[in-house]
Design a protein around this motif. Sequence first.
Motif, PDB file in Angstrom:
ATOM      1  N   TYR A 105      -3.326   3.433  -2.712  1.00 23.12           N
ATOM      2  CA  TYR A 105      -3.342   2.474  -3.815  1.00 23.12           C
ATOM      3  C   TYR A 105      -2.328   1.358  -3.576  1.00 23.12           C
ATOM      4  CZ  TYR A 105       1.016   4.563  -5.596  1.00 23.12           C
ATOM      5  OH  TYR A 105       2.308   5.003  -5.739  1.00 23.12           O
ATOM      6  N   TYR A 106      -2.477   0.307  -4.377  1.00 21.57           N
ATOM      7  CA  TYR A 106      -1.507  -0.785  -4.372  1.00 21.57           C
ATOM      8  C   TYR A 106      -0.495  -0.558  -5.478  1.00 21.57           C
ATOM      9  CZ  TYR A 106      -4.457  -3.371  -1.153  1.00 21.57           C
ATOM     10  OH  TYR A 106      -5.181  -3.763  -0.053  1.00 21.57           O
TER      11      TYR A 106
ATOM     12  N   TYR B 157      -3.895   5.440 -12.499  1.00 14.58           N
ATOM     13  CA  TYR B 157      -4.442   4.529 -11.490  1.00 14.58           C
ATOM     14  C   TYR B 157      -5.816   4.056 -11.937  1.00 14.58           C
ATOM     15  CZ  TYR B 157      -1.043   7.162  -8.720  1.00 14.58           C
ATOM     16  OH  TYR B 157       0.101   7.780  -8.281  1.00 14.58           O
TER      17      TYR B 157
ATOM     18  N   GLU C 118       0.818  -1.203   0.000  1.00 13.82           N
ATOM     19  CA  GLU C 118       0.000   0.000   0.000  1.00 13.82           C
ATOM     20  C   GLU C 118       0.861   1.266   0.000  1.00 13.82           C
ATOM     21  OE1 GLU C 118      -2.770   0.047   3.198  1.00 13.82           O
ATOM     22  OE2 GLU C 118      -3.633  -1.915   2.706  1.00 13.82           O
TER      23      GLU C 118
ATOM     24  N   ARG D  84      -1.570  -0.082 -11.161  1.00 14.18           N
ATOM     25  CA  ARG D  84      -1.763   0.636  -9.905  1.00 14.18           C
ATOM     26  C   ARG D  84      -3.267   0.679  -9.634  1.00 14.18           C
ATOM     27  NH1 ARG D  84       1.442   3.600 -12.976  1.00 14.18           N
ATOM     28  NH2 ARG D  84       3.652   3.568 -12.473  1.00 14.18           N
ATOM     29  N   THR D  85      -3.675   0.188  -8.487  1.00 18.75           N
ATOM     30  CA  THR D  85      -5.097   0.067  -8.184  1.00 18.75           C
ATOM     31  C   THR D  85      -5.429   0.904  -6.963  1.00 18.75           C
ATOM     32  OG1 THR D  85      -5.087  -2.187  -9.083  1.00 18.75           O
ATOM     33  CG2 THR D  85      -6.969  -1.543  -7.727  1.00 18.75           C
ATOM     34  N   ALA D  86      -6.234   1.948  -7.147  1.00 18.06           N
ATOM     35  CA  ALA D  86      -6.608   2.846  -6.051  1.00 18.06           C
ATOM     36  C   ALA D  86      -7.822   2.262  -5.326  1.00 18.06           C
ATOM     37  CB  ALA D  86      -6.929   4.225  -6.592  1.00 18.06           C
TER      38      ALA D  86
ATOM     39  N   VAL E 225      -9.360   2.962 -10.483  1.00 18.98           N
ATOM     40  CA  VAL E 225     -10.070   3.190  -9.229  1.00 18.98           C
ATOM     41  C   VAL E 225     -11.107   2.081  -9.021  1.00 18.98           C
ATOM     42  CG1 VAL E 225     -11.506   4.809  -7.928  1.00 18.98           C
ATOM     43  CG2 VAL E 225      -9.744   5.672  -9.494  1.00 18.98           C
TER      44      VAL E 225
END
Length: 202
Positions: free
Chosen positions: A94-95, A66, A37, A193-195, A68
């Motif tokens: 985010y990851y 990112y 994170e 990238r995942t928010a 979302v």
Amino acid sequence: MFTSLLRSVAGFAATVVVALSNSATVLHAADLGREDEISIRGVIVAADPSTRMIIVESPERDTLSYRVLPTMGASSAGDTFSRLRPGVTVDLRYYRVVDLLVAKSTPEIDKEAATLVSDPARGPGILGTGTRARLWALSGTVIRTDLLAKKIDIVTSDGGIPYRTPWIKSAEGQKVLATLKPGDKVTMVFSERTAFEVVPIN
């Protein structure tokens, strides 16, 4: 505009390792955890509701894209994507990106990259959501390698765009990185990238 911006900035812990040719390894990704994170504050440059992608400019992480998640966390009062517009400052959690494949390009490697990207089950799980991060592939010609930053500068195969890769996290990917030299063709697969939380603050 969003597409051109996204192209300009587009941009594991392994449980099982499968050996491939050219010293490549494909990592069967473990779930993303707390150590993956990252929290930043930045300004939205572009937002696309149809893909749920945003581009955020931040002095902490440069200008990056990112995806979302549909539910962005309790502190963001549920799904507030409609509030995510250019010029809005956000606190974002985010990851990070993780690498699943780093290899010198061959037809077999390119086929494996396409298989990875097409299979949603191969992405790393996102903690507490029951979903997995999407995967994306990148290929091109090596311009230079940065062993300290663990990144590669390439010219992409789909238009000759200069691009600096995300950080190559895995030990296996770093081993391949150490063998690359300018002029080599390389194929890579990364997670997005995942928010999971985006809080507008203005």
